[in-house]
Scaffold this motif. Structure first.
Motif, mmCIF file in Angstrom:
data_model
loop_
_atom_site.group_PDB
_atom_site.id
_atom_site.type_symbol
_atom_site.label_atom_id
_atom_site.label_comp_id
_atom_site.label_asym_id
_atom_site.label_seq_id
_atom_site.Cartn_x
_atom_site.Cartn_y
_atom_site.Cartn_z
ATOM 1 N N THR A 35 -122.174 -2.510 30.478
ATOM 2 C CA THR A 35 -123.976 -2.735 31.023
ATOM 3 C C THR A 35 -124.946 -2.925 30.186
ATOM 4 O O THR A 35 -125.570 -4.094 30.505
ATOM 5 C CB THR A 35 -123.930 -1.752 31.783
ATOM 6 O OG1 THR A 35 -123.330 -1.365 32.622
ATOM 7 C CG2 THR A 35 -125.997 -1.319 32.177
ATOM 8 N N ASP A 97 -126.621 3.392 36.199
ATOM 9 C CA ASP A 97 -126.038 2.754 35.359
ATOM 10 C C ASP A 97 -126.947 1.100 35.186
ATOM 11 O O ASP A 97 -126.901 0.209 35.522
ATOM 12 C CB ASP A 97 -124.683 2.320 36.036
ATOM 13 C CG ASP A 97 -123.990 1.297 35.280
ATOM 14 O OD1 ASP A 97 -123.863 1.286 34.641
ATOM 15 O OD2 ASP A 97 -123.253 0.869 36.018
ATOM 16 N N THR A 132 -126.618 -4.389 35.105
ATOM 17 C CA THR A 132 -126.408 -2.602 35.749
ATOM 18 C C THR A 132 -124.872 -3.738 36.516
ATOM 19 O O THR A 132 -124.228 -4.346 36.337
ATOM 20 C CB THR A 132 -126.502 -2.456 36.824
ATOM 21 O OG1 THR A 132 -125.777 -1.181 37.719
ATOM 22 C CG2 THR A 132 -126.109 -4.028 37.822
ATOM 23 N N SER A 133 -123.671 -2.942 35.729
ATOM 24 C CA SER A 133 -122.310 -2.885 36.485
ATOM 25 C C SER A 133 -121.884 -1.578 37.886
ATOM 26 O O SER A 133 -120.868 -2.358 37.600
ATOM 27 C CB SER A 133 -120.900 -1.651 35.364
ATOM 28 O OG SER A 133 -121.413 -2.510 33.769
#
Length: 248
Positions: A35, A97, A132-133
């Protein structure tokens, strides 16, 4: 009779045990790494677009003066070989995240996307990037990028101009059809982001500023007929609730 452990071996055993106990028990994966690395790349792209520039093509179309018929499309492209970008700061929110990276660059000069050599006078350009992941967290970040491109479009419309096409038909004193379409296709560079954010729904805004006097000095040529400071605000949506209005 058990063999006696020497003091040296006993010391090594105790030290190794302490080191193992010091390792965090929580699972350490690669999500944070991926990320934050993605955020750095997004920030680097923002720097390239600000300094080197980007090509942008946008169209807007409205039929019969009904907002639900509005169609807007924007495409951008940039490609540059550049060095000197520094990542100043990276912040990661483990709960959402989402990572934010801040990038900067300071150059004497650069040959921009139009092939023009610009004297940057060692000015520092600074931009941020988010990533973000987690797909469910990407909505506000996508909205921010959409707002960014909208702001670039508005800058171009102010500086370069745009093409407008209109067709209207009246029969028996009544408007039967009306079409307005605008087209923008140009390059832009040296615009600075001065503010950005989101509302409660996740829709985004990006405020950009272009100092035409400063840009003219850097390029060695004037920008005719414009205010010294041009400020625009781009908008980007998180959800496509517009489709509901189109069906009514």
């Amino acid at each position: 009779m058990q063999p006696r452990i020497s003091k040296t071996l006993n010391y090594i055993f105790i030290t190794a045990t302490c080191l193992l106990l010091a390792i965090p028990t929580a699972f350490a994966g690669n999500k944070k790494i991926m990320t934050t690395r993605a955020a750095k790349i997004i920030a680097e792209r923002a720097i390239v677009e600000s300094v080197y520039g980007l090509k942008l093509r946008a169209t807007e179309e409205v039929k019969d003066m009904i907002a639900a018929s509005f169609v807007g499309s924007t495409e951008s492209k940039t490609s540059a070989k550049i060095k000197g970008i520094k990542i100043e700061d990276v912040v990661y929110d483990p709960e959402k995240d989402i990572a934010k990276a801040t990038a900067s660059i300071q150059l004497d000069s650069i040959t921009n996307i139009d092939g023009k050599t610009i004297d940057l006078n060692n000015k520092i350009f600074r931009r941020v990037g988010f990533a973000t992941s987690t797909p469910s967290q990407s909505g506000p970040l996508k909205a921010l990028r959409a707002a960014e491109l909208d702001a670039y479009t508005q800058i171009i419309k102010r500086i370069v101009g745009f093409t407008l096409e209109s067709q209207s038909t009246v029969k028996n004193y009544m408007l039967t059809s009306d079409l307005v379409k605008t087209k923008v296709m140009a390059t832009t560079y040296l615009a600075e982001v001065v503010d950005y954010g989101w509302d409660e729904s996740g829709d985004a805004f990006v405020k950009m500023r272009l100092n035409t006097k400063e840009v003219a000095a850097m390029m060695g040529e004037g920008i005719v007929g414009e205010d010294e400071i041009i400020e625009v605000e781009g908008s980007g949506a998180r959800e496509d609730d517009y489709k509901t209005a189109q069906k009514k």
